[in-house]
Design an enzyme around this catalytic site. Structure first.
Site, PDB file in Angstrom:
ATOM      1  N   GLY A  75       0.869  -1.087   0.099  1.00 26.01           N
ATOM      2  CA  GLY A  75      -0.006  -0.170   0.068  1.00 26.01           C
ATOM      3  C   GLY A  75       0.886   1.235   0.102  1.00 26.01           C
ATOM      4  O   GLY A  75       0.242   2.289  -0.487  1.00 26.01           O
ATOM      5  N   GLU A  76       2.019   1.147   0.548  1.00 28.17           N
ATOM      6  CA  GLU A  76       2.919   2.451   0.269  1.00 28.17           C
ATOM      7  C   GLU A  76       3.418   2.741  -0.820  1.00 28.17           C
ATOM      8  O   GLU A  76       3.854   1.998  -1.654  1.00 28.17           O
ATOM      9  CB  GLU A  76       4.321   2.227   1.563  1.00 28.17           C
ATOM     10  CG  GLU A  76       3.655   1.871   3.085  1.00 28.17           C
ATOM     11  CD  GLU A  76       5.084   1.646   3.743  1.00 28.17           C
ATOM     12  OE1 GLU A  76       6.142   2.139   3.387  1.00 28.17           O
ATOM     13  OE2 GLU A  76       4.875   0.938   4.869  1.00 28.17           O
ATOM     14  N   SER A  77       3.282   4.114  -1.329  1.00 27.85           N
ATOM     15  CA  SER A  77       3.676   4.556  -2.398  1.00 27.85           C
ATOM     16  C   SER A  77       5.294   4.079  -2.827  1.00 27.85           C
ATOM     17  O   SER A  77       5.335   3.771  -3.935  1.00 27.85           O
ATOM     18  CB  SER A  77       3.289   6.289  -2.567  1.00 27.85           C
ATOM     19  OG  SER A  77       4.299   6.506  -1.617  1.00 27.85           O
ATOM     20  N   ILE A 121       5.294   0.672  -3.871  1.00 21.13           N
ATOM     21  CA  ILE A 121       4.910   0.648  -5.202  1.00 21.13           C
ATOM     22  C   ILE A 121       5.800   1.016  -6.217  1.00 21.13           C
ATOM     23  O   ILE A 121       6.113   0.365  -6.990  1.00 21.13           O
ATOM     24  CB  ILE A 121       3.659   1.313  -5.219  1.00 21.13           C
ATOM     25  CG1 ILE A 121       2.669   0.624  -4.153  1.00 21.13           C
ATOM     26  CG2 ILE A 121       3.051   1.214  -6.823  1.00 21.13           C
ATOM     27  CD1 ILE A 121       0.996   1.223  -4.204  1.00 21.13           C
TER      28      ILE A 121
END
Length: 1445
Positions: free
Chosen positions: A657-659, A662
């Protein structure tokens, strides 16, 4: 390209129709065509409009249709010479013109179609006919474009039926090979239009249309095996989008108008209200928003594609048709089917129709599909994708059809569909069959039936196990199926249903399939060494997937690795760091972790937590980043759309979920994608930006909280200038946009391996996986992996079968359960899985009538009438007889059944007999059925513990009627019948064979049987007696390996004997059982003689009361043992036991005779006397000699036995002298024999004091004889002195003392005789030993002892008087002795023996006895001469000494 390979002049495809049509003669053809022309004209003339046509100048002219028919009539009879050379178009065109005319009504068109049909079916057209291909083409084209005026619905349906007739006739015709690929597509498309149109017509038309469609498909695809693939690589060059079709789900609303057989979409959705209207509807162009629902007649073909479609029909048309059939299953462009949201859930007609056609095509095409890549690709991708979607339909009928197709695909094409089959099993069948996923009962039943059908295939489960369970990249389908079937067979909270029995049938089918594959030979050992070293398991490949010698060890190793990986995955899911350490310890990862090995572990291991993988790959740690890039390298993105590649990539883990995470993940993906597919993107940065944009688009389009969705223009605008400053093609971005909008990139966590719903994203992964998976392994009839499979399935199958067997009521279900358990027993025995055999036996024993507390009546009735109890009982004993080698703890349960049958007294008569027992001759069946004939019943009848608890029991009355009082009622006829039936069942079980054939049991099983017999004996005394009999029988039957069980048997019998203080049946069986064992085994086991005879010592330990009760019988048995086995007993230990048993009978009134007879047998003539038993026999004979239990004669016989044994000593001495050469050995043997002789003299001497005169005197005589027998024995010199000191002198002293004591009362002549005999004995003994001992230092002492006894005897008075016989005898004996000593030179004047002069001492004592003896022995003259002679040597010696001085 591929085309049909027909024999010249005929079409083999239609061979089956040759008998249906007879070829007409040439004239008949013309007549037939003429009659058809007349028929068409006649129908046309009925209508006024076709009668006469007028023009302006009133000239009468015929209509062109009528004119062409009449012209044809004029010409046909001129062609009858050779119809093969006549162009068919000439005589078929007029009829086709009528069919094509939009002015004709339905009746006219129908008759014209019938005429064409008749021409086709009469085989006028053949392959040799001129221009036949073109003729067939115009027929097809005309029928496709058929136009007619609708006058009434009935006539319209008739025309439609005739159209179907003609189309089918074209296919069946001998000239069908003249049809091109395009013609075949046209026929199918036209027929499909009729099918579609018939949905608003009568039921008859619908059925005929659908049947015709099935026939067409069957005929077309039955040609697939006969097609010659001349150039398969060029078979079809068509655009990838051929035949893209969507079926209108509202088909019932689109009504075809007046006689238009054009495309379904050609006609508007309105009906003509006037049935007689003459409107003609031409073919119109499709609207932009409509899709063409037909097989493409005009394929978009490049290069030589036009030629391919115009060639004789073959692969191109089949590809097009099959593709069209697959498109019929398309729910929507991107729709998904599931059990909850199903667009066709309430309209199953279309998919059922399409699935039926596909099934027919696959049935007839069979394995030939794999030879044509285009067809195979359609099956692998589009068809299977649709099957996966419809497989989860709510319609059981659709699911059933889908399962039928999959079964056909498995049977024909499984080698090409490995991954697809795995997906179908896991995502469809196994998912539906579990009720927890919301499936209806009907769906579960259909899925279960499909699984069971697959299980019934001979090699299905073996191939599933080898290809899926032993592949680290696949799920454990075999285990999942086995677990599902076993759980589904358990009725949890309800009664037994058809589903339970069906699931059980699947399990049993699996097991029976394995059992059929095993042979009678022993399986090869499967010993593998533990892989200590690390190896890259994901790179392992088998050298030859077709050779079991290669792939069997390979898949077994892969399975072991997979088990470790699953354990590692479980550890990883709990703690990633410890999980990796665990994998290192299991040698699945290197000791020093490297990024590639960790990446491959993530990539190829099932069951990992995708959240944890995503977090690990997105971690900023340098090692994790390296793992991420190695992970990306495991993918092959060549020739793959970026959206598809991204779906595939993120489908293997859950995107964090963390950018930042990603970003890291997408950077690795983009670099890999650009490396392999750099076609449109200019660099990896462009790939990264576009990938990130796709992730954002996916969230935007499918997140529930997003209200304003991104449009296509927005997406294109957002991605402007990302390709190195330039824009990506609009079409490229548009395709990506619609792909994401229609199919979400699913990134949900999937913890565990539960059966998931198949989605479009997952299907992409399936297709990708199918390209890199290992080859499909085909299993033959051999049982290569059955052991591994059986270990997985045996436990659940036994449990499920037991539950169903318990709750079922039908006998066929009982039989099925028993068959399954017997198959398990067979496999367990084959693979030496003793614990599994035990489980089967224990399960079956629960259903016998003996596992519950039933009365005798109820038990017998249950055995005869209850099918469950009877089958279970028969199965238990069948397993015991057939697979007894592999039974361990279950012997306890089997013996409980046997004991129950024994209590009912319906066991076979000779069940406890050993192989050597002489079976009694059978009298009659009736007598054998009587319980009184059972020898074991005698034991039972005497024991209160086995008395029936209820005196009213008919079994009890029947079994005991012979011993009860006459007032007890006899059993009724029904009771006797029940008993007889039960006994027959038991006899058929061959229970006696279990124990009689125990000699064939393996050692471990035999030991378990023996231990179970001993354990079962603890129940009660009756059971103890019966078990002891069985134990003895088993022991005797295993004489060749008695050492295996003897110690256990001995300890058991010893415990019985030593713990019993009163006579009873049990101790009686134990005592005589031991004797029986010894009798039977001694002849065969000489090396165990001592061990066996040692067991007889137990008899010596019997309680006095017990021993007394059985003493006579024991002695008789010992006597038999001796007579039969005396020659086999050699050791001292063995003889000591036997002689001890005989000795104790000497004073027993009843047993002494038998004991003495046995002793006589041993000692008579030395038949069985041995150095090892000599002294023992002497002691026993002494016991019998001194016993007063019987008459004197037996004592005398015993004395004779002892005295005669001296000859054996002489014989042994002589044999030793001849055979032994060493002095030391000679001395030892001589000493041993001397000791025996001395013991003989000792025992005889002991009898010499017997108070019975006759016995005493005879004993002295035999002692004398024994001493005299020493002449033949090599006695050591000291032994004579010992004999005199310990035996002879004490004998005389004791005899004299006894005589003096007895003389105080009365002096009998026999006493005097005893003294005489004793005196003679001493004299003879002295004379016999004189030569041997005269030179010994102790001789003088011995001689003085003799003289002292003579002197004592001479001076003794009895009641004041001396014995006359003694006074006469002793001087004579002494004189004789002195003469012998004189003769031998022992007694001469001047001899010094001892301290005193031997000569002087002798005469000193002699004079006390008889003063005149010296002069009698040595006259004075002779004495002087002897003295002078002895003195001369001394005198001469003295003279010599003086001279020297």
């Amino acid at each position: 390209m591929g085309y049909q390979n027909h024999p010249s002049g005929s079409n083999s495809f239609h061979g089956e129709f040759k008998s249906c049509h007879s070829k007409p003669s040439k004239g008949a053809v013309a007549s037939m065509i003429n009659s058809e022309i007349g028929a068409v004209l006649a129908v046309m003339r009925r209508n006024v409009r076709w009668g006469v046509r007028y023009i302006a100048d009133d000239d009468q002219l015929e209509h062109s249709l009528i004119h062409s028919l009449k012209e044809l009539r004029k010409r046909i009879f001129s062609w009858q010479s050779n119809w093969q050379n006549v162009d068919p178009i000439l005589y078929i065109r007029p009829f086709l013109d009528v069919i094509l005319s939009d002015e004709t009504g339905a009746p006219i068109t129908g008759v014209a179609l019938s005429s064409v049909y008749k021409i086709l079916t009469l085989d006028i057209f053949t392959l040799e006919t001129v221009n036949v291909g073109e003729a067939m083409h115009i027929i097809v084209d005309a029928v496709k474009s058929c136009r007619f005026e609708v006058t009434d619905p009935a006539s319209e349906e008739v025309v439609l039926m005739k159209i179907l007739q003609v189309l089918l006739a074209c296919i069946k015709s001998k000239a069908s090979s003249g049809l091109s690929n395009q013609d075949i597509c046209t026929i199918v498309n036209t027929c499909l239009r009729v099918v579609h149109q018939s949905s608003s017509k009568s039921e008859l038309l619908q059925r005929i249309a659908r049947h015709t469609m099935h026939e067409l498909i069957r005929y077309i695809f039955s040609q697939l095996p006969s097609i010659s693939p001349l150039a398969i690589e060029n078979e079809l060059h068509v655009d990838d989008k051929v035949g893209t079709v969507d079926w209108d789900q509202n088909s019932g609303e689109n009504k075809v108008g007046n006689g238009n057989i054009a495309s379904i979409s050609d006609t508007p959705g309105t009906e003509n209200n006037s049935p007689s209207s003459e409107t003609v509807i031409p073919e119109t162009e499709l609207k932009n928003d409509e899709k063409k629902t037909e097989v493409n007649d005009d394929l978009n073909v490049p290069a030589n594609g036009e030629n391919a479609m115009m060639a004789p029909f073959g692969i191109p048309c089949m590809v097009e048709i099959f593709h069209f059939l697959c498109t019929l299953l398309n729910v929507g462009e991107h729709g998904e089917v599931n059990s909850r949201s199903n667009p066709i859930a309430f309209d199953e007609d279309v998919p059922l129709f399409a699935l039926g056609l596909i099934n027919s095509a696959i049935e007839l095409g069979g394995t030939s599909f794999r030879e044509y890549p285009k067809l195979l690709t359609l099956i692998q991708d589009e068809l299977f994708c649709n099957l996966m979607q419809f497989g989860v339909s709510m319609s059981p009928l659709i699911l059933s059809t889908v399962c039928s197709i999959v079964l056909n695909l498995y049977l024909n094409l499984r080698t090409e569909l490995k991954v697809q089959l795995e997906a179908f099993f896991s995502h469809v069948l196994l998912r539906i069959a579990q009720s927890k996923h919301g499936s209806s009962y009907q769906q579960q039943e259909v899925a279960m039936e499909a699984l069971v059908d697959l299980c019934r295939q001979h090699t299905f489960m073996a191939e599933v196990f080898a290809n899926f369970d032993c592949d680290i990249t696949c799920s454990n389908v075999f285990e999942d199926v086995a677990n599902l079937l076993s759980k589904s067979a358990f009725p949890v909270n309800g009664p037994l249903s058809a589903m339970h029995i069906l699931a059980l049938d699947g399990l049993i089918s699996m097991v029976q399939g394995m059992a059929e594959r095993v042979g009678e030979e022993l399986p090869s050992s499967d010993v593998h060494t533990h892989e200590e070293g690390y190896e890259e398991f994901w790179t392992a490949r088998c050298e030859n997937y077709g050779d079991p010698n290669f792939w069997v060890p390979f898949v077994r190793k892969a399975k072991r690795i997979k088990k470790k990986l699953m354990l590692g995955a479980d550890n990883f899911n709990r703690d990633p760091k410890k999980g990796l350490q665990y994998l290192q310890g299991m040698h699945l990862l290197p000791e020093e972790l490297d990024p590639k090995s960790v990446a491959c572990f993530f990539r190829y291991t099932c069951g990992l937590d995708m959240d944890l993988i995503g977090d690990y790959l997105g971690n900023h740690d340098q090692f994790c980043i390296q793992v991420l890039y190695e992970f990306a390298k495991t993918f092959d993105f060549q020739n793959m759309n970026l959206a598809t590649a991204l779906r595939l990539f993120v489908g293997t883990f859950r995107l964090p979920g963390e950018s930042q995470k990603i970003q890291r993940v997408l950077e690795a993906f983009s670099e890999r994608y650009y490396e392999q597919s750099p076609h449109i993107l200019i660099n990896k940065d462009a790939a990264f930006v576009l990938a990130y944009s796709i992730i954002l688009l996916n969230t935007d389009q499918h997140h529930s909280q997003v209200k304003t969705r991104m449009t296509e223009e927005d997406f294109i605008r957002n991605n402007r200038g990302i390709n190195g400053g330039a824009d990506l093609p609009r079409e490229y971005l548009s395709e990506i946009y619609h792909s994401i909008c229609n199919i979400e990139i699913q990134m949900n966590a999937t913890k565990g391996t539960s059966f998931q719903m198949m989605t479009a994203s997952r299907w992409i992964s399936v297709i990708y996986k199918s390209k890199e998976t290992s080859p499909y392994i085909l299993c033959d009839a051999a049982s290569h992996l059955d052991r591994d499979m059986f270990c997985i399935v045996s436990g659940p199958t036994i449990a499920a079968t037991s539950v169903v067997f318990e709750q079922a009521e039908q006998e066929d279900v009982f039989q099925r359960c028993v068959d399954g358990l017997l198959a398990i027993a067979k496999l367990s025995a084959y693979y030496h899985l003793n614990s599994v055999v035990d489980d089967v036996v224990v399960s079956l024993c629960k259903f016998t009538p003996f596992s519950t507390p039933l009365s005798a009546d109820e038990a017998v009735l249950a055995l005869g009438e209850d099918a469950r109890a009877r089958m279970a009982t028969e199965a238990v004993f069948l397993i015991a007889n057939k697979y007894g080698d592999y039974i361990s703890s279950a012997w306890k349960n089997i013996l409980e059944c046997v004991l129950s049958l024994h209590k009912l007294q319906i066991l076979p008569v000779h069940i406890a007999s050993d192989a050597a027992d002489d079976t009694e001759p059978s009298t009659s069946n009736l007598e054998q059925e009587k319980p009184s004939t059972n020898p074991l019943s005698v034991v039972s009848e005497s024991q209160p513990s086995v008395t029936p608890r209820k005196t009213s029991s008919f079994i009890g009355r029947f079994l005991w009627s012979f011993d009860m009082e006459e007032t007890k009622p006899l059993p009724t006829e029904e009771e006797q019948v029940a008993y007889k039936h039960a006994r027959g069942i038991v006899n058929d079980c061959h229970i006696d064979s279990i124990f009689s054939d125990s000699k064939f049991l393996q050692a471990e099983s035999l030991q378990h049987l023996v231990n179970s017999l001993i354990k079962a004996a603890e129940k009660n005394e009756a059971s103890a007696v019966f078990c002891l009999e069985l134990l003895i029988a088993v022991t005797l039957n295993n004489r060749d390996r008695i050492l295996l069980i003897w110690q256990t048997v001995y300890e058991h019998i010893s415990g019985i004997i030593q713990s019993t203080s009163t006579p009873c049946t049990l101790v009686e069986k134990a005592v005589f059982g031991v004797l029986k064992i010894c009798q039977r085994l001694l002849p065969y086991k000489e090396n165990l003689t001592d061990e066996l005879l040692k067991s007889l010592q137990l008899v010596l330990k019997l309680n006095a009361n017990v021993a007394d009760a059985y003493c006579e019988r024991i002695t008789q048995e010992v006597g038999r043992l001796v007579k039969a086995n005396a020659s086999h007993v050699r050791s001292h230990i063995g003889w000591r036991t036997i002689i001890s048993l005989l000795s104790i009978t000497a004073r027993h009134p009843e047993a002494s005779d038998a004991g003495f007879e046995a002793l006589r047998f041993i000692m008579s003539e030395g038949a069985h006397l041995l150095p090892s038993n000599y002294i023992l026999c002497l002691d026993a004979a002494w016991q019998f000699a001194g016993s007063r239990v019987n008459e004197i004669d037996r004592s005398i016989s015993a004395i004779d036995l002892m005295s005669n044994s001296v000859f054996c000593l002489a014989r042994w001495s002589q044999e030793a002298k001849n055979s032994v050469g060493e002095d030391d050995a000679m001395v030892k043997l001589s000493r041993d024999i001397g000791e025996m002789w001395l013991r003989l003299v000792h025992n005889l001497k002991r009898v010499c004091r017997d108070p019975r005169d006759q016995v005493r005197n005879h004993a002295i005589l035999m002692t004398t004889r024994a001493i005299a027998g020493a002449d033949g024995i090599m006695l050591p010199q000291p032994l004579w002195f010992q004999c005199f000191d310990s035996e002879v002198f004490p004998l005389l002293d004791e005899t004299l003392a006894d005589s003096i004591l007895n003389s105080k009362k009365t002096f009998k002549k026999t006493v005097e005789e005893t003294l005489v005999l004793a005196t003679k004995l001493m004299s003879k003994a002295f004379l016999q030993s004189l030569q041997d001992i005269s030179q010994q230092p102790s001789f003088c002492k011995l001689w003085l002892g003799v003289l002292n006894r003579f002197e004592t005897y001479m001076s003794t008075k009895f009641r004041g008087k001396r014995s006359e016989k003694i006074h006469e005898l002793i001087p004579e004996l002494l004189k004789n002795t002195l003469l012998v000593m004189k003769t031998t030179g022992v007694l001469l004047p001047g001899d010094d023996i001892g301290s005193d002069s031997f000569w002087q001492l002798t005469w000193l004592h002699v004079k006390k006895i008889s003063p005149s003896l010296q002069s009698e022995v040595f006259p004075e003259e002779e004495l002087d001469q002897l003295q002078t002679r002895n003195a001369k040597p001394e005198d001469s010696q003295t003279s010599e000494n003086d001279a020297g001085d």
